[in-house]
Motif scaffolding. Structure first.
Motif, PDB file in Angstrom:
ATOM      1  N   ASP A  28     -26.680 -41.285  64.718  1.00 42.19           N
ATOM      2  CA  ASP A  28     -26.667 -42.384  63.761  1.00 42.19           C
ATOM      3  C   ASP A  28     -27.095 -43.653  64.486  1.00 42.19           C
ATOM      4  N   PRO A  29     -28.196 -44.298  64.059  1.00 44.89           N
ATOM      5  CA  PRO A  29     -28.680 -45.475  64.781  1.00 44.89           C
ATOM      6  C   PRO A  29     -27.675 -46.625  64.807  1.00 44.89           C
ATOM      7  N   SER A  30     -26.892 -46.770  63.760  1.00 38.80           N
ATOM      8  CA  SER A  30     -25.931 -47.877  63.755  1.00 38.80           C
ATOM      9  C   SER A  30     -24.820 -47.658  64.781  1.00 38.80           C
ATOM     10  N   LYS A  31     -24.418 -46.419  65.020  1.00 36.64           N
ATOM     11  CA  LYS A  31     -23.394 -46.149  66.036  1.00 36.64           C
ATOM     12  C   LYS A  31     -23.952 -46.386  67.433  1.00 36.64           C
ATOM     13  N   SER A  32     -25.192 -45.980  67.653  1.00 39.30           N
ATOM     14  CA  SER A  32     -25.828 -46.222  68.942  1.00 39.30           C
ATOM     15  C   SER A  32     -25.984 -47.722  69.176  1.00 39.30           C
ATOM     16  N   LEU A  33     -26.365 -48.426  68.144  1.00 39.98           N
ATOM     17  CA  LEU A  33     -26.536 -49.872  68.233  1.00 39.98           C
ATOM     18  C   LEU A  33     -25.204 -50.555  68.519  1.00 39.98           C
ATOM     19  N   SER A  34     -24.164 -50.125  67.860  1.00 35.53           N
ATOM     20  CA  SER A  34     -22.829 -50.688  68.077  1.00 35.53           C
ATOM     21  C   SER A  34     -22.368 -50.465  69.518  1.00 35.53           C
ATOM     22  N   ALA A  35     -22.636 -49.298  70.051  1.00 35.35           N
ATOM     23  CA  ALA A  35     -22.252 -49.000  71.438  1.00 35.35           C
ATOM     24  C   ALA A  35     -23.017 -49.883  72.421  1.00 35.35           C
ATOM     25  N   GLN A  36     -24.301 -50.109  72.156  1.00 37.40           N
ATOM     26  CA  GLN A  36     -25.108 -50.955  73.039  1.00 37.40           C
ATOM     27  C   GLN A  36     -24.637 -52.412  72.991  1.00 37.40           C
ATOM     28  N   ILE A  37     -24.281 -52.880  71.792  1.00 36.74           N
ATOM     29  CA  ILE A  37     -23.784 -54.249  71.655  1.00 36.74           C
ATOM     30  C   ILE A  37     -22.444 -54.396  72.353  1.00 36.74           C
ATOM     31  N   SER A  38     -21.592 -53.409  72.239  1.00 34.71           N
ATOM     32  CA  SER A  38     -20.301 -53.433  72.918  1.00 34.71           C
ATOM     33  C   SER A  38     -20.485 -53.556  74.424  1.00 34.71           C
ATOM     34  N   LYS A  39     -21.448 -52.837  74.951  1.00 32.72           N
ATOM     35  CA  LYS A  39     -21.719 -52.899  76.390  1.00 32.72           C
ATOM     36  C   LYS A  39     -22.227 -54.285  76.790  1.00 32.72           C
ATOM     37  N   MET A  40     -23.085 -54.898  75.943  1.00 34.99           N
ATOM     38  CA  MET A  40     -23.607 -56.228  76.245  1.00 34.99           C
ATOM     39  C   MET A  40     -22.502 -57.292  76.260  1.00 34.99           C
ATOM     40  N   LEU A  41     -21.523 -57.137  75.372  1.00 31.59           N
ATOM     41  CA  LEU A  41     -20.457 -58.128  75.253  1.00 31.59           C
ATOM     42  C   LEU A  41     -19.275 -57.862  76.184  1.00 31.59           C
ATOM     43  N   SER A  42     -19.277 -56.735  76.868  1.00 33.16           N
ATOM     44  CA  SER A  42     -18.124 -56.384  77.700  1.00 33.16           C
ATOM     45  C   SER A  42     -17.991 -57.282  78.928  1.00 33.16           C
ATOM     46  N   ASP A  43     -19.085 -57.816  79.429  1.00 34.86           N
ATOM     47  CA  ASP A  43     -19.042 -58.691  80.599  1.00 34.86           C
ATOM     48  C   ASP A  43     -18.802 -60.122  80.131  1.00 34.86           C
ATOM     49  N   ASN A  44     -17.540 -60.536  80.126  1.00 33.51           N
ATOM     50  CA  ASN A  44     -17.214 -61.891  79.679  1.00 33.51           C
ATOM     51  C   ASN A  44     -16.220 -62.525  80.637  1.00 33.51           C
TER      52      ASN A  44
END
Length: 111
Positions: A28-44
């Motif tokens: 599912d592209p939306s699940k893959s996209l959500s996982a990628q966004i989560s990874k981008m935001l994890s470094d805070n």
């Protein structure tokens, strides 16, 4: 009567074959996209004062596979700026997506 049962069994076998012929490995592209966004935001670098920040992010994807942030609905301006900085015009890896489709995802950042 016997012909009806033979036809019924044949129909069941054909329909079962169609079910198993479907590709079950599609992602599912939306699940893959959500996982990628989560990874981008994890470094805070949020502090303990900002224990849990939440918001809704509306974005779309352009033809270069980049996220274009449309809005961040949150009460915290620091979170809004952080999300825009981390996501806007960052490239994502998706095979099949619809350019211009608007996505909305919830975001929760824990400090």
């Amino acid at each position: 009567m016997r012909k009806i049962s033979v036809v019924l069994v044949a129909a069941m076998l054909l329909s079962a074959g169609n079910v198993f012929a479907n590709d079950a490995t599609t992602v599912d592209p939306s699940k893959s996209l959500s996982a990628q966004i989560s990874k981008m935001l994890s470094d805070n670098a949020f502090t303990q004062n900002e224990v849990e920040l939440t918001g809704q992010v509306r974005f779309t994807l352009n033809n270069a596979h980049q996220i274009v942030v449309l809005s961040v609905e949150t009460e915290n301006p620091v979170l809004e700026e952080f999300v825009k900085q981390k996501l806007n015009y960052k490239e994502v890896a998706l095979e099949a997506y619809k350019e211009g489709k608007i996505y909305t995802i919830p975001v929760r950042v824990v400090g």
